[in-house]
Motif scaffolding. Structure first.
Motif, short mmCIF file in Angstrom:
data_model
loop_
_atom_site.label_atom_id
_atom_site.label_comp_id
_atom_site.label_asym_id
_atom_site.label_seq_id
_atom_site.Cartn_x
_atom_site.Cartn_y
_atom_site.Cartn_z
N GLY A 86 0.74 -1.37 -0.04
CA GLY A 86 -0.13 -0.05 -0.13
C GLY A 86 0.84 1.43 -0.16
N GLU A 87 2.26 1.24 0.04
CA GLU A 87 3.00 2.44 0.23
C GLU A 87 3.18 3.06 -1.46
OE1 GLU A 87 6.41 3.82 2.99
OE2 GLU A 87 7.25 2.16 1.45
N ASP A 88 2.92 4.18 -1.55
CA ASP A 88 3.13 4.80 -2.76
C ASP A 88 4.54 5.02 -2.93
OD1 ASP A 88 3.50 7.75 -4.52
OD2 ASP A 88 1.37 6.70 -4.94
N PRO A 89 4.96 4.69 -4.34
CA PRO A 89 6.47 4.50 -4.70
C PRO A 89 7.07 6.09 -4.25
CG PRO A 89 5.02 3.60 -6.58
CD PRO A 89 4.08 4.27 -5.50
N VAL A 90 6.50 7.11 -4.46
CA VAL A 90 7.37 8.19 -4.08
C VAL A 90 7.31 8.20 -2.46
CG1 VAL A 90 5.25 9.96 -3.86
CG2 VAL A 90 7.42 10.70 -4.61
N GLU A 91 6.49 7.63 -1.61
CA GLU A 91 6.65 7.78 -0.28
C GLU A 91 7.84 6.84 0.09
OE1 GLU A 91 5.45 9.73 1.95
OE2 GLU A 91 4.49 10.87 0.10
N THR A 92 7.98 5.52 -0.89
CA THR A 92 9.24 5.02 -0.58
C THR A 92 10.24 5.61 -0.70
OG1 THR A 92 7.78 2.93 -1.15
CG2 THR A 92 10.04 2.43 -1.22
N ALA A 93 10.39 6.40 -1.84
CA ALA A 93 11.55 7.17 -2.15
C ALA A 93 11.98 8.06 -1.07
CB ALA A 93 11.37 7.84 -3.30
N ARG A 94 10.73 8.80 -0.50
CA ARG A 94 11.11 9.78 0.43
C ARG A 94 11.74 9.00 1.79
NH1 ARG A 94 8.01 14.59 -0.22
NH2 ARG A 94 6.27 14.21 -1.83
N ARG A 95 11.25 7.87 2.33
CA ARG A 95 11.81 7.07 3.26
C ARG A 95 12.95 6.67 2.91
NH1 ARG A 95 11.48 1.92 3.89
NH2 ARG A 95 9.80 1.60 2.23
N GLU A 96 13.25 6.07 1.96
CA GLU A 96 14.66 5.50 1.68
C GLU A 96 15.82 6.95 1.75
OE1 GLU A 96 15.63 2.57 1.53
OE2 GLU A 96 13.84 1.27 1.50
N LEU A 97 15.42 7.83 1.48
CA LEU A 97 16.45 9.01 1.06
C LEU A 97 16.74 9.39 2.52
CD1 LEU A 97 17.79 10.88 -0.80
CD2 LEU A 97 15.73 12.56 -0.55
N VAL A 98 15.76 9.57 3.45
CA VAL A 98 16.29 9.56 5.05
C VAL A 98 17.03 8.61 5.52
CG1 VAL A 98 15.22 9.94 7.35
CG2 VAL A 98 14.02 11.27 5.22
N GLU A 99 16.50 7.16 5.49
CA GLU A 99 17.10 6.22 6.06
C GLU A 99 18.52 5.87 5.42
OE1 GLU A 99 14.89 2.64 5.18
OE2 GLU A 99 13.13 3.36 6.21
N GLU A 100 18.95 6.07 3.95
CA GLU A 100 20.30 5.90 3.66
C GLU A 100 21.08 7.11 3.80
OE1 GLU A 100 20.11 3.77 0.04
OE2 GLU A 100 19.45 1.92 0.80
N VAL A 101 20.67 8.13 3.52
CA VAL A 101 21.68 9.14 3.38
C VAL A 101 21.18 10.64 4.37
CG1 VAL A 101 22.68 8.74 1.15
CG2 VAL A 101 20.70 10.21 1.26
N GLY A 102 20.03 10.37 5.20
CA GLY A 102 19.71 11.42 5.88
C GLY A 102 19.41 12.90 5.21
N LEU A 103 18.59 12.88 3.98
CA LEU A 103 18.28 14.05 3.59
C LEU A 103 16.65 13.82 3.31
CD1 LEU A 103 20.71 14.22 0.62
CD2 LEU A 103 20.77 15.66 2.50
N THR A 104 16.05 15.11 3.21
CA THR A 104 14.61 15.27 2.96
C THR A 104 14.51 16.06 1.66
OG1 THR A 104 14.38 17.00 4.16
CG2 THR A 104 13.66 15.06 5.12
N ALA A 105 13.53 16.21 0.71
CA ALA A 105 13.50 17.00 -0.47
C ALA A 105 11.95 17.62 -0.48
CB ALA A 105 13.62 15.97 -1.68
N GLY A 106 12.15 18.82 -0.94
CA GLY A 106 11.04 19.59 -0.89
C GLY A 106 9.99 19.38 -2.28
N ASP A 107 11.05 18.80 -3.45
CA ASP A 107 10.53 18.85 -4.75
C ASP A 107 10.74 17.49 -5.38
OD1 ASP A 107 8.99 20.31 -6.71
OD2 ASP A 107 10.89 19.56 -7.86
N TRP A 108 9.95 16.83 -5.69
CA TRP A 108 10.01 15.34 -6.56
C TRP A 108 9.57 15.21 -7.80
CZ3 TRP A 108 12.34 11.37 -3.79
CH2 TRP A 108 12.67 11.64 -2.36
N SER A 109 10.20 14.80 -8.70
CA SER A 109 9.73 14.41 -10.03
C SER A 109 10.23 13.21 -10.65
CB SER A 109 10.02 15.36 -11.14
OG SER A 109 11.57 15.88 -10.79
#
Length: 211
Positions: A86-109
């Motif tokens: 049930g997790e949307d792919p972009v939400e997976t991407a947000r989570r992995e970015l935090v877990e692996e490199v400690g970053l968040t992003a305000g804009d996604w494409s």
């Protein structure tokens, strides 16, 4: 026999030979032009996302991570499996970015979709472009993530590493070259919620009892 390009490769039957934690192996009997059938081995996969985090100075963050099938560490984009129901792919991407490199992003494409090896697997990786970055505390999960090393590099340097053979991961190559083309050729890219025609569905659906 149908004319080239018009045959329907119908699956007559399927058999599962292996069902592991992240992949399954099935054999399909597929109708061929001319009336015969042929066996096709298919490795089913959850699919994955990768993230090209591009900062305002045109630097990207790569990780150096051990990959057991090839027996060494490789340079890759942050990435993760689509294995949470049930997790949307972009939400997976947000989570992995935090877990692996400690970053968040305000804009996604969406930068590019990469079919890993469509001759035998349905694995497809969607590579997102993440910008408007901010540093946060990493949320390390799992033994492999505890070992990975992250490095911030100029985009041009990361692209050079593709052509020297230092970067061999397919989705990382696709993402880096797509980002370079976007920057130098001013090419448009898709929104984060763009349709994903080839997103793997069979393995996730079976694991949730739908097939």
């Amino acid at each position: 026999m149908t004319e080239p390009g018009r045959h329907n490769f119908e699956v007559r039957s399927s058999e599962y030979l292996y069902d592991g934690s992240i992949v399954a192996l099935r054999v399909d009997d597929v109708s061929m032009p001319g009336g015969r059938t042929a066996k096709r081995e298919v490795v089913e996969h959850y699919g994955a996302v990768a993230i090209l985090a591009l900062d305002e100075d045109d630097h990207v963050t790569l990780i150096h991570q051990y990959r057991h099938p090839i027996g060494r560490r490789t340079w890759e984009l942050p990435a993760g499996l689509l294995d949470k129901p049930g997790e949307d792919p972009v939400e997976t991407a947000r989570r992995e970015l935090v877990e692996e490199v400690g970053l968040t992003a305000g804009d996604w494409s969406v930068l590019v979709d990469v079919a890993a090896s469509p001759g035998f697997t349905d694995e497809v990786v969607r590579v997102y472009l993440a910008t408007d970055l901010a540093a946060v505390e990493r949320q390390v999960e799992g033994d492999e993530e505890a070992d990975l090393v992250a490095e911030r590099l100029p985009l041009d340097e990361a692209v050079r590493m593709v052509f020297t053979g230092e970067v061999v991961n397919a989705s990382t190559i696709g993402g880096l070259l797509a980002a370079h083309a976007m920057k130098t050729m001013l090419l448009p890219i898709r929104p984060a919620d763009a349709p994903w025609r080839d997103m793997p569905t069979r393995l996730p659906r079976r694991r949730q009892g739908g097939d």
